[in-house]
Structures are given as C-alpha cells and as structure tokens.
Design a protein around this motif. Structure first.
Motif, PDB file in Angstrom:
ATOM      1  N   ASP A   1      70.696  26.764  32.566  1.00 39.97           N
ATOM      2  CA  ASP A   1      71.117  26.241  33.878  1.00 39.97           C
ATOM      3  C   ASP A   1      71.271  24.716  33.804  1.00 39.97           C
ATOM      4  O   ASP A   1      72.195  24.146  34.366  1.00 39.97           O
ATOM      5  N   GLU A   2      70.352  24.096  33.080  1.00 40.98           N
ATOM      6  CA  GLU A   2      70.388  22.634  32.954  1.00 40.98           C
ATOM      7  C   GLU A   2      71.653  22.175  32.209  1.00 40.98           C
ATOM      8  O   GLU A   2      72.335  21.234  32.611  1.00 40.98           O
ATOM      9  N   VAL A   3      71.971  22.892  31.135  1.00 41.96           N
ATOM     10  CA  VAL A   3      73.184  22.575  30.366  1.00 41.96           C
ATOM     11  C   VAL A   3      74.422  22.744  31.245  1.00 41.96           C
ATOM     12  O   VAL A   3      75.336  21.912  31.234  1.00 41.96           O
ATOM     13  N   PHE A   4      74.418  23.799  32.032  1.00 44.43           N
ATOM     14  CA  PHE A   4      75.557  24.040  32.918  1.00 44.43           C
ATOM     15  C   PHE A   4      75.669  22.942  33.969  1.00 44.43           C
ATOM     16  O   PHE A   4      76.770  22.521  34.329  1.00 44.43           O
ATOM     17  N   ALA A   5      74.520  22.457  34.456  1.00 38.38           N
ATOM     18  CA  ALA A   5      74.536  21.448  35.528  1.00 38.38           C
ATOM     19  C   ALA A   5      75.173  20.147  35.058  1.00 38.38           C
ATOM     20  O   ALA A   5      75.782  19.422  35.843  1.00 38.38           O
ATOM     21  N   ARG A   6      75.013  19.850  33.748  1.00 34.26           N
ATOM     22  CA  ARG A   6      75.590  18.578  33.298  1.00 34.26           C
ATOM     23  C   ARG A   6      76.932  18.749  32.578  1.00 34.26           C
ATOM     24  O   ARG A   6      77.451  17.808  31.987  1.00 34.26           O
ATOM     25  N   ALA A   7      77.501  19.946  32.620  1.00 38.25           N
ATOM     26  CA  ALA A   7      78.798  20.164  31.959  1.00 38.25           C
ATOM     27  C   ALA A   7      79.948  19.619  32.809  1.00 38.25           C
ATOM     28  O   ALA A   7      79.872  19.597  34.026  1.00 38.25           O
ATOM     29  N   ASP A   8      81.018  19.167  32.132  1.00 36.73           N
ATOM     30  CA  ASP A   8      82.208  18.706  32.879  1.00 36.73           C
ATOM     31  C   ASP A   8      82.989  19.905  33.409  1.00 36.73           C
ATOM     32  O   ASP A   8      83.580  19.857  34.470  1.00 36.73           O
ATOM     33  N   VAL A   9      83.012  20.962  32.590  1.00 32.66           N
ATOM     34  CA  VAL A   9      83.877  22.100  32.914  1.00 32.66           C
ATOM     35  C   VAL A   9      83.075  23.390  32.815  1.00 32.66           C
ATOM     36  O   VAL A   9      82.334  23.584  31.847  1.00 32.66           O
ATOM     37  N   VAL A  10      83.212  24.243  33.803  1.00 33.15           N
ATOM     38  CA  VAL A  10      82.619  25.584  33.736  1.00 33.15           C
ATOM     39  C   VAL A  10      83.720  26.587  34.072  1.00 33.15           C
ATOM     40  O   VAL A  10      84.422  26.433  35.063  1.00 33.15           O
ATOM     41  N   VAL A  11      83.862  27.587  33.219  1.00 30.63           N
ATOM     42  CA  VAL A  11      84.840  28.644  33.489  1.00 30.63           C
ATOM     43  C   VAL A  11      84.065  29.954  33.604  1.00 30.63           C
ATOM     44  O   VAL A  11      83.181  30.233  32.791  1.00 30.63           O
ATOM     45  N   ALA A  12      84.380  30.728  34.624  1.00 31.20           N
ATOM     46  CA  ALA A  12      83.708  32.021  34.824  1.00 31.20           C
ATOM     47  C   ALA A  12      84.744  33.136  34.845  1.00 31.20           C
ATOM     48  O   ALA A  12      85.885  32.923  35.267  1.00 31.20           O
ATOM     49  N   GLN A  13      84.348  34.281  34.376  1.00 26.41           N
ATOM     50  CA  GLN A  13      85.280  35.416  34.392  1.00 26.41           C
ATOM     51  C   GLN A  13      84.517  36.737  34.414  1.00 26.41           C
ATOM     52  O   GLN A  13      83.565  36.926  33.656  1.00 26.41           O
ATOM     53  N   ASP A  14      84.931  37.643  35.280  1.00 28.63           N
ATOM     54  CA  ASP A  14      84.427  39.018  35.244  1.00 28.63           C
ATOM     55  C   ASP A  14      85.315  39.804  34.300  1.00 28.63           C
ATOM     56  O   ASP A  14      86.533  39.634  34.301  1.00 28.63           O
ATOM     57  N   MET A  15      84.701  40.654  33.516  1.00 32.20           N
ATOM     58  CA  MET A  15      85.508  41.484  32.624  1.00 32.20           C
ATOM     59  C   MET A  15      84.801  42.800  32.345  1.00 32.20           C
ATOM     60  O   MET A  15      83.578  42.898  32.439  1.00 32.20           O
ATOM     61  N   LEU A  16      85.598  43.778  32.030  1.00 32.95           N
ATOM     62  CA  LEU A  16      85.058  45.095  31.723  1.00 32.95           C
ATOM     63  C   LEU A  16      85.424  45.451  30.297  1.00 32.95           C
ATOM     64  O   LEU A  16      86.590  45.334  29.911  1.00 32.95           O
TER      65      LEU A  16
ATOM     66  N   ALA B   1      81.353  23.409  29.132  1.00 25.90           N
ATOM     67  CA  ALA B   1      81.831  22.523  28.062  1.00 25.90           C
ATOM     68  C   ALA B   1      82.027  21.114  28.586  1.00 25.90           C
ATOM     69  O   ALA B   1      82.048  20.881  29.805  1.00 25.90           O
ATOM     70  N   THR B   2      82.166  20.190  27.654  1.00 25.42           N
ATOM     71  CA  THR B   2      82.547  18.830  28.047  1.00 25.42           C
ATOM     72  C   THR B   2      84.075  18.792  28.181  1.00 25.42           C
ATOM     73  O   THR B   2      84.772  19.681  27.680  1.00 25.42           O
ATOM     74  N   ARG B   3      84.579  17.758  28.817  1.00 28.09           N
ATOM     75  CA  ARG B   3      86.026  17.639  29.016  1.00 28.09           C
ATOM     76  C   ARG B   3      86.764  17.562  27.676  1.00 28.09           C
ATOM     77  O   ARG B   3      87.881  18.049  27.533  1.00 28.09           O
ATOM     78  N   ASP B   4      86.079  16.982  26.651  1.00 25.25           N
ATOM     79  CA  ASP B   4      86.775  16.893  25.364  1.00 25.25           C
ATOM     80  C   ASP B   4      86.529  18.116  24.468  1.00 25.25           C
ATOM     81  O   ASP B   4      86.753  18.070  23.251  1.00 25.25           O
ATOM     82  N   GLY B   5      86.080  19.211  25.054  1.00 25.39           N
ATOM     83  CA  GLY B   5      86.107  20.481  24.343  1.00 25.39           C
ATOM     84  C   GLY B   5      84.863  20.858  23.564  1.00 25.39           C
ATOM     85  O   GLY B   5      84.907  21.784  22.757  1.00 25.39           O
ATOM     86  N   LYS B   6      83.750  20.195  23.797  1.00 25.31           N
ATOM     87  CA  LYS B   6      82.517  20.633  23.119  1.00 25.31           C
ATOM     88  C   LYS B   6      81.866  21.724  23.978  1.00 25.31           C
ATOM     89  O   LYS B   6      81.494  21.489  25.137  1.00 25.31           O
ATOM     90  N   ILE B   7      81.733  22.912  23.396  1.00 18.27           N
ATOM     91  CA  ILE B   7      81.110  24.006  24.164  1.00 18.27           C
ATOM     92  C   ILE B   7      79.603  23.763  24.213  1.00 18.27           C
ATOM     93  O   ILE B   7      78.968  23.524  23.185  1.00 18.27           O
TER      94      ILE B   7
ATOM     95  N   SER C   1      79.938  32.743  17.092  1.00 17.17           N
ATOM     96  CA  SER C   1      80.048  31.924  15.889  1.00 17.17           C
ATOM     97  C   SER C   1      80.004  30.431  16.216  1.00 17.17           C
ATOM     98  O   SER C   1      80.401  29.608  15.398  1.00 17.17           O
ATOM     99  N   TYR C   2      79.518  30.107  17.401  1.00 21.02           N
ATOM    100  CA  TYR C   2      79.661  28.728  17.893  1.00 21.02           C
ATOM    101  C   TYR C   2      78.337  27.993  17.976  1.00 21.02           C
ATOM    102  O   TYR C   2      77.281  28.583  18.190  1.00 21.02           O
ATOM    103  N   ASP C   3      78.475  26.712  17.859  1.00 23.38           N
ATOM    104  CA  ASP C   3      77.330  25.814  17.868  1.00 23.38           C
ATOM    105  C   ASP C   3      77.150  25.329  19.304  1.00 23.38           C
ATOM    106  O   ASP C   3      77.815  24.388  19.736  1.00 23.38           O
ATOM    107  N   LEU C   4      76.275  25.964  20.049  1.00 19.73           N
ATOM    108  CA  LEU C   4      76.084  25.512  21.424  1.00 19.73           C
ATOM    109  C   LEU C   4      74.604  25.277  21.705  1.00 19.73           C
ATOM    110  O   LEU C   4      73.732  25.651  20.925  1.00 19.73           O
ATOM    111  N   GLN C   5      74.344  24.660  22.853  1.00 17.14           N
ATOM    112  CA  GLN C   5      72.983  24.170  23.090  1.00 17.14           C
ATOM    113  C   GLN C   5      72.059  25.197  23.736  1.00 17.14           C
ATOM    114  O   GLN C   5      70.855  25.216  23.473  1.00 17.14           O
ATOM    115  N   ALA C   6      72.596  26.003  24.625  1.00 13.11           N
ATOM    116  CA  ALA C   6      71.722  26.953  25.323  1.00 13.11           C
ATOM    117  C   ALA C   6      72.523  28.159  25.760  1.00 13.11           C
ATOM    118  O   ALA C   6      73.729  28.072  25.996  1.00 13.11           O
TER     119      ALA C   6
END
Ligand code: CDP
Length: 797
Positions: free
Chosen positions: A174-189, A303-309, A343-348
């Motif tokens: 939640d903390e990582v999300f709070a300081r992110a520039d961009v959040v994208v959400a999607q429902d999928m089946l 993610a950040t605006r410059d594309g770091k997930i 396969s990604y390097d992310l924080q949380a």
C-alpha cells in the motif's frame, strides 16, 4: 520450422523417441485396451441438474435388465463408508450423490453389466426424483448473503467460502502504491478451461478374491499417490494394491486426482467378484473431470512516470466448483499463484485469493503448468502491457527496463520465492532479434497509415510476454500433498552384460520419459540409450514418488536418476579398482569407464565392470559386489525455467477473426537432455496457448447447464490455427540440479496466452479498447474494437 533428427545413442542430444516404435505402429496399450477374462462393464448415471436435492432413486428396473449384474448407489457406498472420498485439498467429494447433486454431470449411480451397451441401456432405466434448487454459477455472487449454501453436508460450512489466503506484505505494498506516479487497475478473467487429453479417464479394477489383491489399470499421472489414497480410504493394505498406469493418452493435469468412476469400478469388482471396466465418454469427461483456471482477478500495478515498476496488488476470486479438489501442495491453497510478481524487479507485492464453491465440476488443476502459475503469468503480463499503454512506451522496452538482471540471482521475490538462475534480458533480446521487432513495429506503422488512408486491411498486432515458471515440486520441508512429501525414488539395476533397467515413479503421458530418462543414465554411465530400459507406471515395479505434473519429472525424478546413476558409477569404481589392482583413489572416470589417472591404457569400461561385478572377482572386505543402486531425491529448491515470447497477429476488424501470423518462442530450461523432445513439448504448449487465448472456454448458462460438453462447442486448436513456430533457446543451468536441467513440459502454455492476447489488443489499440477477456473469439474481438468488453460483470470488490 524444420527440426533435424539425429541419432545420438549416448548422452544428451536429439535421440529419436524409443516409445514411438510402438506408438507409430498403433501398438500402445491404453486402459481401454485392457481386456480380462470374465470382465464386466460399468456405466455412470449422472445428474441432469446443477443443484438439486435427491428425493428418491429407484434402481429396480435397471436391476431387472437381463445383463445387469449390480447397481451401486450412494446408499450402497454409505454401507461401506465410501459414499464420500477425500480430495487432494483436504475436502470431501461425493463418490455417488446421497443427499444432493451439486453440479451437472455429477455421479449418481453406477451400473455393472455383462457388456458396455447393456450397462449404458440400464443407466436409462434408473429413476431419480430430484427437487431442483437454485444454482450458484457466478463465483462473484457465491458469497452473497442470499446465495444457497452448496456444501450443507458439512456442518461448519455456513457460506460458500472455501478459504481466504494472502501472500506478500500488504502494508508495504500500500505504501509503494501511495508514492507511485502511475497506478493502472484492471479486472480480468482467466476463464474455466479443460485439459482435454485425447484419452478420456477410465479404470479396470480387479479384486482377486483368492489372494485379496486389488489390481487397478487406470489413467493416472500419479500411480503411487493413488495407491496410498485407496489404501487410506478403503482400509486395504497398501501391499495388496497394485496400480498400473499403462500408456496414457495425455494428462495435462487432468489425470492427477481420483475420480468417482475409479472408486466405483473398484467397489464394482469387490461386489461382483469379477474385473470391472469403466471408461467414460467425451461428454462425461468434459462435464465432470478436473477443469483448470477460473480465476476472477483484479490487478493493480504501480510505477514511476519514467517506467520503473514499483509494486503489484492482486485480488482474486477462485471458482473451485462443488468440491475443493484442486491439486496443489498442502500449504498453498491457491497453488503457486503468489509467484505473480513474475520476472520483474519490484519493491512490494501483495495478493489475496478467496476460494469459493459453485455448482460446477470440481478441479482447479495444473493444466500444463505448475500449480496456478499460468494465471499468475497472464495477470502480470497483461498488467505490464496495460502499464505500457498508459505510459505510452513500447511494451518490450518496458519489460527490458524492469526485468531481473543476471547478477540478481539467486533472487528472492517479495512473496518469498527464491529463483535459482536466469539471464532474462539476454533471452528477451534474442526473442526480439529473432522476431525482427523494430522492423515489425515499422511495418505496423505503415499498415496503420494505409488503413487510415481508407484501405481495407487487417490490423496488425505485436504481443510480447515474458514468464518465469516454478517447477519441480518440491522440497520436502516446504511441500506435501495430503501429508505425502514430494521426494521421488529411483532404482537402477545393471545386468552382468551391461544392460540397465531404470525404475522411476513418474509416469509419462507422452513426454518421452522412456527416452530422456535413459539418456540421463547414458550420459552418466556411458551406456547406449538402447541398452537402458525405463520402467514406470506400475506400483509393484517402481519406487515411491508423487507422480508427473507441474513439470516435476525432470527436476525431481530426473535428478534422482542422475544421482542413482552416480551411485552406480561409484560402486563401479570399487570393482574397477579391484580389476586393475589399484586404489579407487587412483582412478578417474572418463566417458563410460574408469581408468588409472595418467595411464588411460589401464581402463575398464562400464560393461566390463558390470560383468566383473557379477563374477568371482575378489573384492575388498565389506564390498557387496553388483552395481545396483537406489536413491530418494528431495529437491533443495524448485527450478525456474523462463522464456520470452513474441506473437504477431493479423486481425480482421470487420469480422473479428484473428490469424496468428508468427510466433517466436525463446525458452530457457537449463541444460536440454533431448532438444527434439523439448521442442515437441514447446510446440504443444504454444498450440494450447493459442487455444486458450482465442478459442477454449467452459461456459455455463445461469442454471448451471454445461455449454461446452463436446468438441463442437469446446474448441481445441489444431494445426490450422497454428503458425510455423520459430523457436530459440538460451541455456542457464539450474545450479542445484545434478545435470543443470529445469523442467519444460508446460512452460509454453504458461507464457503464450498473454503474448497472443497482448498482440490482439495491440492490433486494436487504435480503436481504444484496453482490455478484453479470453477467449478472444471473433465476437469478443469485434466488441473490443468498439471499446466494449464482452463481459460487463467482472468487477471484484
Ligand atoms: O513432468 P513432465 O515430464 O511433464 O515435464 P518435464 O520434466 O519438463 O519433461 C518433459 C520432457 O522434456 C521429458 O521427456 C524431459 O526429460 C524432457 N526435458 C529435456 O529433455 N530437457 C530439459 N531440460 C527438460 C525436459
């Protein structure tokens, strides 16, 4: 792509498959080929309702049929304490319904007759009175307060909730999300699909009254696990049960569990004193045996605006059907879904999975993947693509920017997985080069300009996916199924003439084990593959192990095979030392023999040593002679194969038709034992991926009626839908596997659906559609082109 077939008889390489000698001649022996003297035939009566109370069952007319020997109902089984059986997830499942039916196609009664047709006819003579109940079909409504409780047979079960399970650190995420520039959400089946092996399920059970020995020829991927479960359920001594899995016509996870038909065949044999065969038909198979997927997922990526997930957050409702029969290690109710950081390097990262009962067939198996990893890979690969769209960057570039780097391995994910080895950017780079990615994008730009200028052309889409699988379940300290640890045994016997017999617990269903496991022994001992017989699929003849699924054969039993061959080699060293009258320490192993260090003329081949080991050669005090050895391999970790896929599609935006024009797959499964077998596995998995992305879905109407119980409605891919695959490879050995191999059997099914869907949605990008659910049928594509999703009820709170 043309694959050259070479004959390599010793060690790794493109050795032709030994088992094909019988398969191409039509000489395989499948369960339905088993015919025993005096054998009777069973047929199943199934429920026409998805949810109904059973008022009465009248079997009198069926019993009056002149060729019927017995009719078994839930009541008969209750008398034997067998009306319910345990599932692989510590739940119970009705063998034959007693109180209610809970899905359409559920087993209600079993008729045994002199021949198959009479048994089928007599099934029609059974009269069942049902009191229909409202069916729970939509998993997202399963927990609504006014929804009927499906499992009212269980006192403690007051809702349709099976489990809530979480992984990762919610607060940190939640903390990582709070300081992110961009959040994208999607429902999928990830819709319900079915593994659909060519051979349906069946069994021939024979309880020998004179010896009390039960032999069951059955379609199973896990003969030893079946034996133990039968022993526990029926109270039969394990040594009096023999499970034989003869040739198996495909499994893909569908043949891991125990089905009511198997139990009924066994009970039928006990009741009648004769062997009983039961083989289901295609509709029965599709309606009642284990399904896969059915995950309603809400993903969020930060993610950040410059594309770091930075992080991933996921909420899942998992539809498990009427009984929780999902197959996965006990500690993981949602399988390995929490490998969803991919396969990604992310924080949380954090995920929550809620499993629910619905009025559908039970299952939730690892259909050509490790437990629930296909769902996880699909989720993350769709989310990364959606993020690329949001940031207006190239999806391949965004992946390259965020992939784990070679120097980060061994790498521990935010949800606790330790990936063993990898060089992901190298693999993606190779896939992009093979595809000619930049030129493809240039072609796409040119195509779009022509379409904008009014030309009627299909839209072109390019989809990329990257995946990490987690295969080889698993380390005994972390994993078990029903309390059974997941280590595998192996036995290797060397005859005096140097011919070998390897006995393994894993069961091939078409993956070529009889060849590749012989190659592992050949590689360790320098024996020709033709001289090594691989025995499997018979509990009386093989050591204990948990079976084949989740690509565990090579990582676990393959490792056991290498280890037992090395034990044989060490035993051979002592014998060779006695033959050469030197100390064992003075010997070195070299391509199929022991020789005196620095004096290769003084050498004994493994065949010479085998003969001597059985001779009157004088051996040092305490040395047994013979070379035979056994082992049990408990893997220290899973292995983590990975790959990069690029898919190119042409989409007719008028008709919604999708044509997969090219598919480039670069797989890294460590050291390849038999590259030809590996490529075959990948070809099949890629075809499966296209099927899931574009064609396959198990649909139900609102009353729970099954709408895909035949191959006219449940569409499987054929060569017509597949392009000529373009395969590449990188080789990053697993550091802990004795031969550096990782599994591969299922990787392509894991990685490919996302590549196809990403490609189709890339083609539709000019029309604004951001997401559409699989399968992307022409109707779904057409709606997505209008910016409308096919389904509108996907939101998960
Ligand atoms: O458990 P399952 O056999 O389905 O999967 P697997 O262990 O990935 O093996 C599938 C087939 O590919 C087997 O015949 C393996 O021996 C072969 N294989 C290989 O030749 N080299 C690898 N690195 C991995 C698998």
């Amino acid at each position: 792509m043309t694959v050259t077939q070479e004959r390599a008889t010793v060690g790794f390489g493109r050795t032709l498959r030994k088992e094909d000698a019988r398969f191409v001649r039509g000489k395989g022996t499948y369960v339905d080929d088993v015919v025993l003297p005096g054998m009777l035939h069973g047929a199943m009566l199934r429920s026409p309702y998805a949810h109904a109370r059973i008022v009465s069952i009248d079997t009198s007319q069926a019993l009056a049929h002149p060729k019927v020997k017995a009719v078994i109902t839930g009541e008969t089984l209750q008398g034997l304490n067998l009306a319910w059986m345990p599932t692989l997830s510590y739940d119970t499942q009705a063998v034959l319904a007693t109180d209610k039916v809970r899905f359409q196609g559920q087993e209600v009664a079993f008729v045994i007759a002199e021949d198959h047709y009479s048994a089928r006819d007599a099934v029609e003579l059974i009269e069942v009175e049902y009191e229909p109940l409202p069916a729970v079909v939509d998993a997202k409504r399963a927990l609504d307060p006014d929804t009927p409780v499906i499992r009212d047979d269980k006192e403690e079960q007051t809702t349709n909730r099976i489990f809530d399970w979480e992984a990762g650190d919610r607060a940190e995420t939640d903390e990582v999300f709070a300081r992110a520039d961009v959040v994208v959400a999607q429902d999928m089946l990830y819709p319900r699909v079915h593994p659909s092996p060519l051979e349906t399920c069946g069994a021939v059970a024979h309880m020998e009254p004179a010896t009390g020995k039960l032999t069951v020829w059955t379609t199973t991927q896990a003969p030893h696990a079946h034996r133990t479960v039968y022993a526990l359920v029926a109270g039969l001594p394990e040594h009096k049960i023999r499970i034989i899995a003869p040739d198996i016509g495909g499994g893909f996870g569908n043949k891991v569990g125990i089905y009511p038909g198997y139990v009924c065949a066994i009970v039928g044999s006990i009741v009648t004193g004769a062997p009983v065969k039961w083989v289901e038909d295609r509709a029965e198979h599709l309606m009642s045996t284990a399904f896969a997927r059915d995950y309603h997922m809400r993903g969020e990526i930060a993610a950040t605006r410059d594309g770091k997930i930075l992080g991933l957050r996921v909420n899942v409702i998992a539809d498990h059907g009427a009984f929780n029969a999902t197959a996965q290690p006990s500690k993981f109710p949602a399988g390995f879904f929490h490998v969803f950081t991919g396969s990604y390097d992310l924080q949380a990262a954090h995920c929550k999975v809620t499993g629910v009962y619905t009025n559908k067939a039970p299952g939730g198996v690892a259909y050509a993947c490790s437990f629930r990893i296909t769902e996880a890979v699909y989720l993350v690969e769709r989310m990364v693509d959606l993020l690329a769209r949001e940031l207006d960057v190239d999806p391949a570039q965004l992946r390259m920017q965020n992939l784990l780097r070679a120097e980060q391995f061994p790498y521990t994910t935010p949800t606790g997985w330790e990936y063993d080895s990898g060089d992901y950017p190298k693999t993606l780079q190779l896939a992009l080069e093979m595809a000619g990615y930049d030129e493809l994008r240039a072609e796409q730009r040119r195509r779009r300009e022509r379409i904008a200028a009014g030309e009627k052309l299909p839209e072109m889409g390019i989809g990329v996916s990257f995946f990490t699988e987690a295969v080889g379940a698993g380390p005994r300290k972390h994993m078990d199924i029903l309390g059974l640890g997941m280590a595998d045994g192996a036995e290797l016997r060397i005859h005096p003439t140097g011919k070998a017999v390897l006995r393994i617990s894993v069961q091939t269903q078409g993956q070529g084990h009889e060849t590749t496991f012989a190659q592992i022994v050949g590689n360790e001992l320098g024996l020709p593959t033709e001289d090594i017989e691989v025995v499997h699929g018979d509990t009386d003849q093989t050591p204990f192990g948990l079976g084949t699924y989740g690509s565990r054969s090579t990582p676990v039993s393959g490792a056991a095979t290498a280890v037992v061959a090395r034990k044989v080699r060490e035993r051979a060293r002592i014998v060779a030392a006695a033959m050469l009258e030197v100390s064992p320490d003075d010997l070195e192993w070299d391509a199929g023999g022991w020789q005196v260090r620095g004096d290769p003329d003084q050498r004994k081949t493994i065949q010479e040593i085998a003969l001597a080991a059985h001779s009157n050669l004088e051996l040092p005090e305490g040395v047994e002679g013979h070379l035979d050895a056994t082992t049990v391999y408990n893997p220290p970790n899973l292995t983590y194969p990975f790959g990069a896929y690029v898919c190119v599609v042409d989409v007719d935006t008028e008709t919604g038709q999708v044509k997969v024009r090219r598919f480039i797959a670069v797989d890294d499964c460590g050291v390849r034992i038999n590259p030809m077998v590996v490529e075959g596995q990948i070809h099949g998995g890629l075809a499966d991926g296209i099927g899931m992305a574009l064609m396959q879905v198990m649909a139900f109407d609102q009353d729970g009626n099954h709408l895909a119980a035949n191959f006219m409605d449940y569409l499987l891919p054929t060569a017509m839908e597949c392009p000529s695959w373009e395969l590449g490879e990188t080789v990053t050995p697993s550091p802990h596997h004795p031969i550096g191999a990782k599994g591969v059997g299922e990787s392509a099914t894991v990685g490919s659906p996302a590549a196809v869907v990403n490609a189709v949605l890339d083609a539709l990008a000019p029309y604004g559609g951001r997401h559409a659910d699989m399968p992307l049928t022409p109707a779904a594509v057409w709606l997505a082109r209008q910016g409308r999703p096919l389904r509108t009820d996907l939101a998960i709170e």
